[in-house]
Design an enzyme around this catalytic site. Structure first.
Site, mmCIF file in Angstrom:
data_model
loop_
_atom_site.group_PDB
_atom_site.id
_atom_site.type_symbol
_atom_site.label_atom_id
_atom_site.label_comp_id
_atom_site.label_asym_id
_atom_site.label_seq_id
_atom_site.Cartn_x
_atom_site.Cartn_y
_atom_site.Cartn_z
ATOM 1 N N GLY A 235 0.785 -1.233 0.000
ATOM 2 C CA GLY A 235 0.000 0.000 0.000
ATOM 3 C C GLY A 235 0.815 1.280 0.000
ATOM 4 O O GLY A 235 0.251 2.362 0.170
ATOM 5 N N GLY A 275 3.664 -3.902 -3.857
ATOM 6 C CA GLY A 275 3.718 -4.221 -5.280
ATOM 7 C C GLY A 275 3.962 -2.948 -6.075
ATOM 8 O O GLY A 275 5.008 -2.743 -6.686
ATOM 9 N N CYS A 351 -14.302 0.555 -28.883
ATOM 10 C CA CYS A 351 -15.590 1.196 -29.158
ATOM 11 C C CYS A 351 -16.357 1.380 -27.863
ATOM 12 O O CYS A 351 -17.448 0.842 -27.693
ATOM 13 C CB CYS A 351 -16.392 0.338 -30.121
ATOM 14 S SG CYS A 351 -15.465 -0.010 -31.605
HETATM 15 C C1 LIG Z 1 -2.559 -5.975 -3.633
HETATM 16 C C2 LIG Z 1 -2.019 -6.377 -2.332
HETATM 17 C C3 LIG Z 1 -0.741 -5.984 -1.955
HETATM 18 C C4 LIG Z 1 0.114 -5.046 -2.776
HETATM 19 O O1 LIG Z 1 -0.465 -3.796 -2.736
HETATM 20 P P1 LIG Z 1 0.306 -2.518 -3.331
HETATM 21 O O2 LIG Z 1 -0.699 -1.440 -3.211
HETATM 22 O O3 LIG Z 1 0.649 -2.842 -4.741
HETATM 23 O O4 LIG Z 1 1.501 -2.301 -2.497
HETATM 24 C C5 LIG Z 1 -0.248 -6.449 -0.761
HETATM 25 N N1 LIG Z 1 -0.981 -7.269 0.028
HETATM 26 C C6 LIG Z 1 -2.228 -7.656 -0.310
HETATM 27 C C7 LIG Z 1 -2.973 -8.553 0.592
HETATM 28 C C8 LIG Z 1 -2.784 -7.217 -1.493
HETATM 29 O O5 LIG Z 1 -4.031 -7.580 -1.801
#
Ligand SMILES: *Cc1c(COP(=O)(O)O)cnc(C)c1O
Length: 400
Positions: A235, A275, A351
């Site tokens: 996050g 991520g 489209c």
């Molecule tokens: C998607 C997700 C992440 C990664 O989130 P980011 O916002 O890309 O850092 C980590 N843990 C869980 C459980 C997720 O669903």
């Protein structure tokens, strides 16, 4: 439109591509060196007792996983498909298996592929994991994913503190913990608290970890638990609309040190699973302007590509940042459409009126045949898009 921020390698790659192909370009370009540096920087600042897992759903391509494998401690996967992708890159890298709605066959194969931890997202899932582990005669290590009863108002997407499909309601924590203590072949190793997404505020993130630690301490004492892990999720944010705004990683880790100094739980490792923060900046989406038009007084550029390749701006309802790469070549006997000093809306080749990547962006000059280079396209770009909607050709994927 600042050309200097553009990576020279990326521009060279586009030029080379144009020399070798006659059709308009549509390509994702990944700068693996930038990815490596980003990951190294992120990992190197972490305090002792902290581990970084890359959440591969942000970008699960083999090249990306291979590049990150020597740098990150492990990978986080949200399906058996993702676990297999990780195992193709490494047979023994630590893997965390999360995500709602796990199927029996996924749990079984995950256990056989020796995932390190499974996030249990519900009471039923705890039972299922124990049932399957017992049948296989092995021990399953789980973290309970908890949807906390607190609100975290400042981030864009919120996974907790309100009703969601994720995790176990904090009000049911007692039932969940007592159940793990009674189930065979199941080891409760800790808790998973991914409550926030795309958060840009480092202070808030450090405060959040401190709230997490206090909660977990409370449960540990109340239920007499021996815990090994607290997974604080991902996050960490990327600002797509304001290039000046950044998640201040250095501020975060220095405040995290303070938080741990005051509140660390002995023997408990703190896990992170970002991520977006790792992968966003290494990726570019290059796509050519194939038409320009003015409709009801509004200017539109139509691209070779769009949201079927790059759904992120549509999903987040923002205008995605791009640079214009001017292309001088024009091979037709008729004039080349161009606009000067206008606000342009950038649409794809689908489209549907939803296929818009940026709205009302001021450009000084844009011609058919110029290339728009979308930045920050390395995470949740290609992977979240509906690739076959309208059956257009897929883009190229180029790894530098
Ligand atoms: C998607 C997700 C992440 C990664 O989130 P980011 O916002 O890309 O850092 C980590 N843990 C869980 C459980 C997720 O669903």
């Amino acid at each position: 439109m600042n050309q200097t921020v553009l990576d020279g390698k990326v521009l060279t790659t586009i030029k080379e591509w144009k020399q070798e192909h006659s059709q308009p370009i549509s390509a994702f370009i990944y700068d693996l060196q930038a990815l490596r540096e980003r990951a190294r920087q992120t990992v190197s600042g972490l305090p002792e007792g902290c581990r970084l897992f890359y959440a591969i759903k942000a970008n699960p391509t083999q090249e990306i996983l291979k590049c990150l494998e020597p740098i990150v401690y492990g990978f986080e996967a949200a399906s058996i498909g993702e676990i297999r992708k990780i195992r193709q890159v490494s047979s023994d890298k630590p893997v965390i298996f999360g995500g709602p709605g796990k199927k029996d066959n996924e749990i079984e194969e995950a256990l056989l592929l020796q995932v390190k931890l499974i996030h249990a997202e519900s009471i039923l899932e705890l039972r299922r994991i124990s049932h399957i582990a017992t049948r296989l005669g092995i021990q399953a290590s789980v973290l309970i994913r908890v949807n906390l009863r607190a609100s975290f108002p400042e981030a864009t997407l919120i996974m907790a503190g309100r009703p969601t499909q994720f995790g176990i309601d904090e009000e049911q924590i007692e039932d969940a913990i007592l159940l793990t203590q009674s189930l065979p072949n199941l080891q409760l190793e800790g808790f998973h608290l991914h409550s926030i997404s795309n958060n840009l505020d480092a202070h808030l993130h450090a405060r959040l970890i401190s709230v997490y630690l206090e909660r977990v301490k409370g449960w540990r004492e109340r239920f007499g638990l021996t815990l090994n892990y607290l997974n604080a999720g991902g996050g960490f944010g990327i600002s797509y609309t304001d290039s000046e705004r950044k998640f201040e990683w250095d501020t975060f880790v220095s405040e995290l040190r303070q938080v741990l100094y005051q509140n660390a739980i002995p023997g408990v490792e703190l896990l992170f699973e970002p991520g977006r923060y790792i992968a966003a900046a290494c990726g570019y989406y290059a796509t050519e302007v194939v038409d320009l038009k003015c409709n009801h007084g509004k200017h539109y550029a139509i691209l070779r590509g769009g949201s079927h390749h790059f759904r992120l701006p549509g999903a987040w309802q923002h205008s995605h940042p791009f640079e214009i790469v001017p292309v001088e070549q024009w091979n037709y006997p008729f004039g080349r459409p161009e606009v000067w000093d206008v606000e342009i809306t950038v649409a794809g080749e689908l489209c549907t009126p939803k296929d818009v990547l940026a709205r009302d962006i001021q450009v000084s000059r844009l011609r058919v045949g110029d290339i728009l280079l979308f930045t920050l396209a390395g995470a949740y770009g290609w992977t979240i898009s509906a690739h076959d909607f309208l059956s257009h050709e897929h883009p190229d994927h180029i790894f530098l």
